[in-house]
Design an enzyme around this catalytic site. Sequence first.
Site, short mmCIF file in Angstrom:
data_model
loop_
_atom_site.label_atom_id
_atom_site.label_comp_id
_atom_site.label_asym_id
_atom_site.label_seq_id
_atom_site.Cartn_x
_atom_site.Cartn_y
_atom_site.Cartn_z
N HIS A 307 -17.09 -27.77 -26.74
CA HIS A 307 -15.64 -27.96 -26.74
C HIS A 307 -15.16 -28.10 -28.16
O HIS A 307 -15.85 -28.69 -28.98
CB HIS A 307 -15.27 -29.21 -25.93
CG HIS A 307 -13.84 -29.21 -25.52
ND1 HIS A 307 -12.85 -29.66 -26.36
CD2 HIS A 307 -13.23 -28.77 -24.39
CE1 HIS A 307 -11.69 -29.50 -25.76
NE2 HIS A 307 -11.89 -28.97 -24.56
N ASP A 364 -14.89 -27.54 -17.21
CA ASP A 364 -14.91 -26.29 -16.46
C ASP A 364 -16.28 -25.90 -15.97
O ASP A 364 -16.41 -25.01 -15.13
CB ASP A 364 -14.27 -25.18 -17.30
CG ASP A 364 -12.77 -25.37 -17.29
OD1 ASP A 364 -12.25 -25.82 -16.25
OD2 ASP A 364 -12.11 -25.13 -18.31
N1 ACO Z 1 -23.47 -21.73 -26.19
C1 ACO Z 1 -24.27 -21.57 -27.28
N2 ACO Z 1 -23.92 -21.95 -28.52
C2 ACO Z 1 -22.72 -22.52 -28.69
C3 ACO Z 1 -21.84 -22.72 -27.60
C4 ACO Z 1 -22.26 -22.31 -26.32
N3 ACO Z 1 -21.46 -22.48 -25.25
N4 ACO Z 1 -20.70 -23.31 -28.05
C5 ACO Z 1 -20.86 -23.48 -29.36
N5 ACO Z 1 -22.09 -23.01 -29.77
C6 ACO Z 1 -22.66 -23.07 -31.12
C7 ACO Z 1 -22.00 -22.05 -32.04
O1 ACO Z 1 -22.71 -20.83 -32.04
C8 ACO Z 1 -22.09 -22.77 -33.36
O2 ACO Z 1 -23.41 -22.68 -33.82
P1 ACO Z 1 -23.73 -22.62 -35.42
O3 ACO Z 1 -23.23 -23.94 -35.96
O4 ACO Z 1 -25.21 -22.45 -35.48
O5 ACO Z 1 -22.97 -21.44 -35.94
C9 ACO Z 1 -21.86 -24.24 -33.01
O6 ACO Z 1 -22.31 -24.36 -31.64
C10 ACO Z 1 -20.40 -24.67 -33.10
O7 ACO Z 1 -19.64 -23.82 -32.28
P2 ACO Z 1 -18.18 -23.28 -32.60
O8 ACO Z 1 -17.95 -22.00 -31.87
O9 ACO Z 1 -17.94 -23.31 -34.08
O10 ACO Z 1 -17.29 -24.40 -31.93
P3 ACO Z 1 -15.77 -24.23 -31.64
O11 ACO Z 1 -15.23 -25.62 -31.63
O12 ACO Z 1 -15.14 -23.22 -32.50
O13 ACO Z 1 -15.75 -23.60 -30.14
C11 ACO Z 1 -15.79 -23.37 -27.79
C12 ACO Z 1 -15.60 -24.33 -28.99
C13 ACO Z 1 -14.92 -22.11 -27.94
C14 ACO Z 1 -15.33 -24.09 -26.53
C15 ACO Z 1 -17.28 -22.98 -27.70
O14 ACO Z 1 -18.07 -24.13 -27.55
C16 ACO Z 1 -17.57 -22.00 -26.55
O15 ACO Z 1 -17.43 -20.78 -26.73
N6 ACO Z 1 -17.98 -22.52 -25.35
C17 ACO Z 1 -18.19 -21.66 -24.20
C18 ACO Z 1 -16.87 -21.33 -23.55
C19 ACO Z 1 -16.26 -22.52 -22.80
O16 ACO Z 1 -16.92 -23.20 -22.02
N7 ACO Z 1 -14.95 -22.73 -23.02
C20 ACO Z 1 -14.21 -23.79 -22.31
C21 ACO Z 1 -13.64 -24.78 -23.25
S1 ACO Z 1 -12.96 -26.10 -22.32
C22 ACO Z 1 -11.43 -25.62 -21.91
O17 ACO Z 1 -10.80 -24.70 -22.37
C23 ACO Z 1 -10.85 -26.46 -20.84
#
Ligand code: ACO
Length: 428
Positions: A307, A364
């Site tokens: 998140h 979610d």
């Molecule tokens: N699976 C694997 N790796 C992940 C995931 C994931 N679901 N989420 C984040 N990471 C990793 C990233 O690759 C990154 O790794 P790094 O530091 O080695 O580059 C690190 O964790 C940080 O991730 P970011 O993408 O920079 O975090 P950000 O805050 O930008 O993104 C997000 C948050 C978009 C929710 C992301 O975690 C994601 O894509 N999750 C899956 C989709 C999801 O479940 N979305 C629902 C959000 S809740 C809502 O809207 C109610």
Amino acid sequence: MSDKATLEINGQKHEFPLITGTENEVAIDIKALRSVTGGVTTIDPGYKNTGSCVSAITFLDGEKGILRYRGYSIEELAEKADFLEVAYLLIFGELPTQEQLDKFHSDIKKHSVVDDDVKKILDAFPKSAHPMGVLSSLTSALTAFNPSSVNVDSEEEMYNAIVRILGKFPILVAWTMRKKMGLPLDYGSSSLGYVENILQMMFKRPDENYEQNPILVNALDKLLILHADHEQNCSTSTVRIVGSSHAGLFASLSAGISALWGPLHGGANQAVIEMLEAIKEDGGDTKKYMGKAKDKEDPFRLMGFGHRVYKNFDPRARIIKKAADDVLGDLGVEDPILDIAKGLEKEALEDDYFVKRKLYPNVDFYSGIIYRSMNIPVEMFTVMFALGRLPGWIAQWREMRLNKEPIGRPRQVYTGETLRSFKGINER
Ligand code: ACO
């Protein structure tokens, strides 16, 4: 702590005031940045560090896993309030008295009719159309049927626009689903509670009475409360920014619905189930998919994990996990997808990659599981999210207009070509 921040650019020092929120969050007020520095701007893609407004609606602390609406904890609201009370709280700032709540509900019911011609618009969509696209279009179409733009200085006009959309939106949601399922379109019943009415409108078959299951009513009520607001997320910021041009409430909401659709935002609940189904089809090997999620060369992400702001746990996920257990237990659901979900959850919580990056199941991850067990089609999951988020969008839109916020218009740093001469087509 000083109440000013100092920024030095090219040897020149500039001071900017600090703003402190009621929960001691500190922000540097850079409103004067461009004028005092001669045009220097800031760059912050995704607005990870940028506050777009001051707001008195929702407080969240991602590190501590705190979420509060108007000062009330999400845990207490989910346990003690119902969705309509929470909607009133978010929009008007205080919990309603019984009298206020009754009036609010009765005003909403008065507006629970959508012009019958909207059915023609719905008719024109193919059954295969994604419900979020349909919902966004129908919400936008309501503008045509309710053309007067809201005079936000009139409390009465503002109130009328709010009860109108709260009355009509569930009908659009139910019709969107019924169209997909080939069921006749209908209006709800004014004798039912807001959430009971939604369930009946969605599921009642023409040939039978709809029996309410209190466990399902309670689970949906909770899900809607948990989704009702989340401060300046992507869809809410969209609603505020569209509304900042003084576009009407319904038009702003329609844009918010489009923003919510994406799989990185509200579309995640659908993406979770699709991911679980794909894993099942591929033999149910959760370890393989854990490996893919960690592989930087692989675009696969574990949907429902991580998140933008919750970096320890999502407080909504804790509440809804319990509701998911109740619903699944009550309905006696046995679903191989659930075993895969439990397996992934366990592995991810123990895995170094996920632990280090503080990636936990978000709300979610569980909401999709509940909706699936309630027989809501997977493509409708994000629509259910929109239904819950509606009061939050309305509250944020109202606040933005009452605070007389300026039109949203970010800056950029240009990195394209500098001035060059036009070449005729034969010279290129
Ligand atoms: N699976 C694997 N790796 C992940 C995931 C994931 N679901 N989420 C984040 N990471 C990793 C990233 O690759 C990154 O790794 P790094 O530091 O080695 O580059 C690190 O964790 C940080 O991730 P970011 O993408 O920079 O975090 P950000 O805050 O930008 O993104 C997000 C948050 C978009 C929710 C992301 O975690 C994601 O894509 N999750 C899956 C989709 C999801 O479940 N979305 C629902 C959000 S809740 C809502 O809207 C109610």
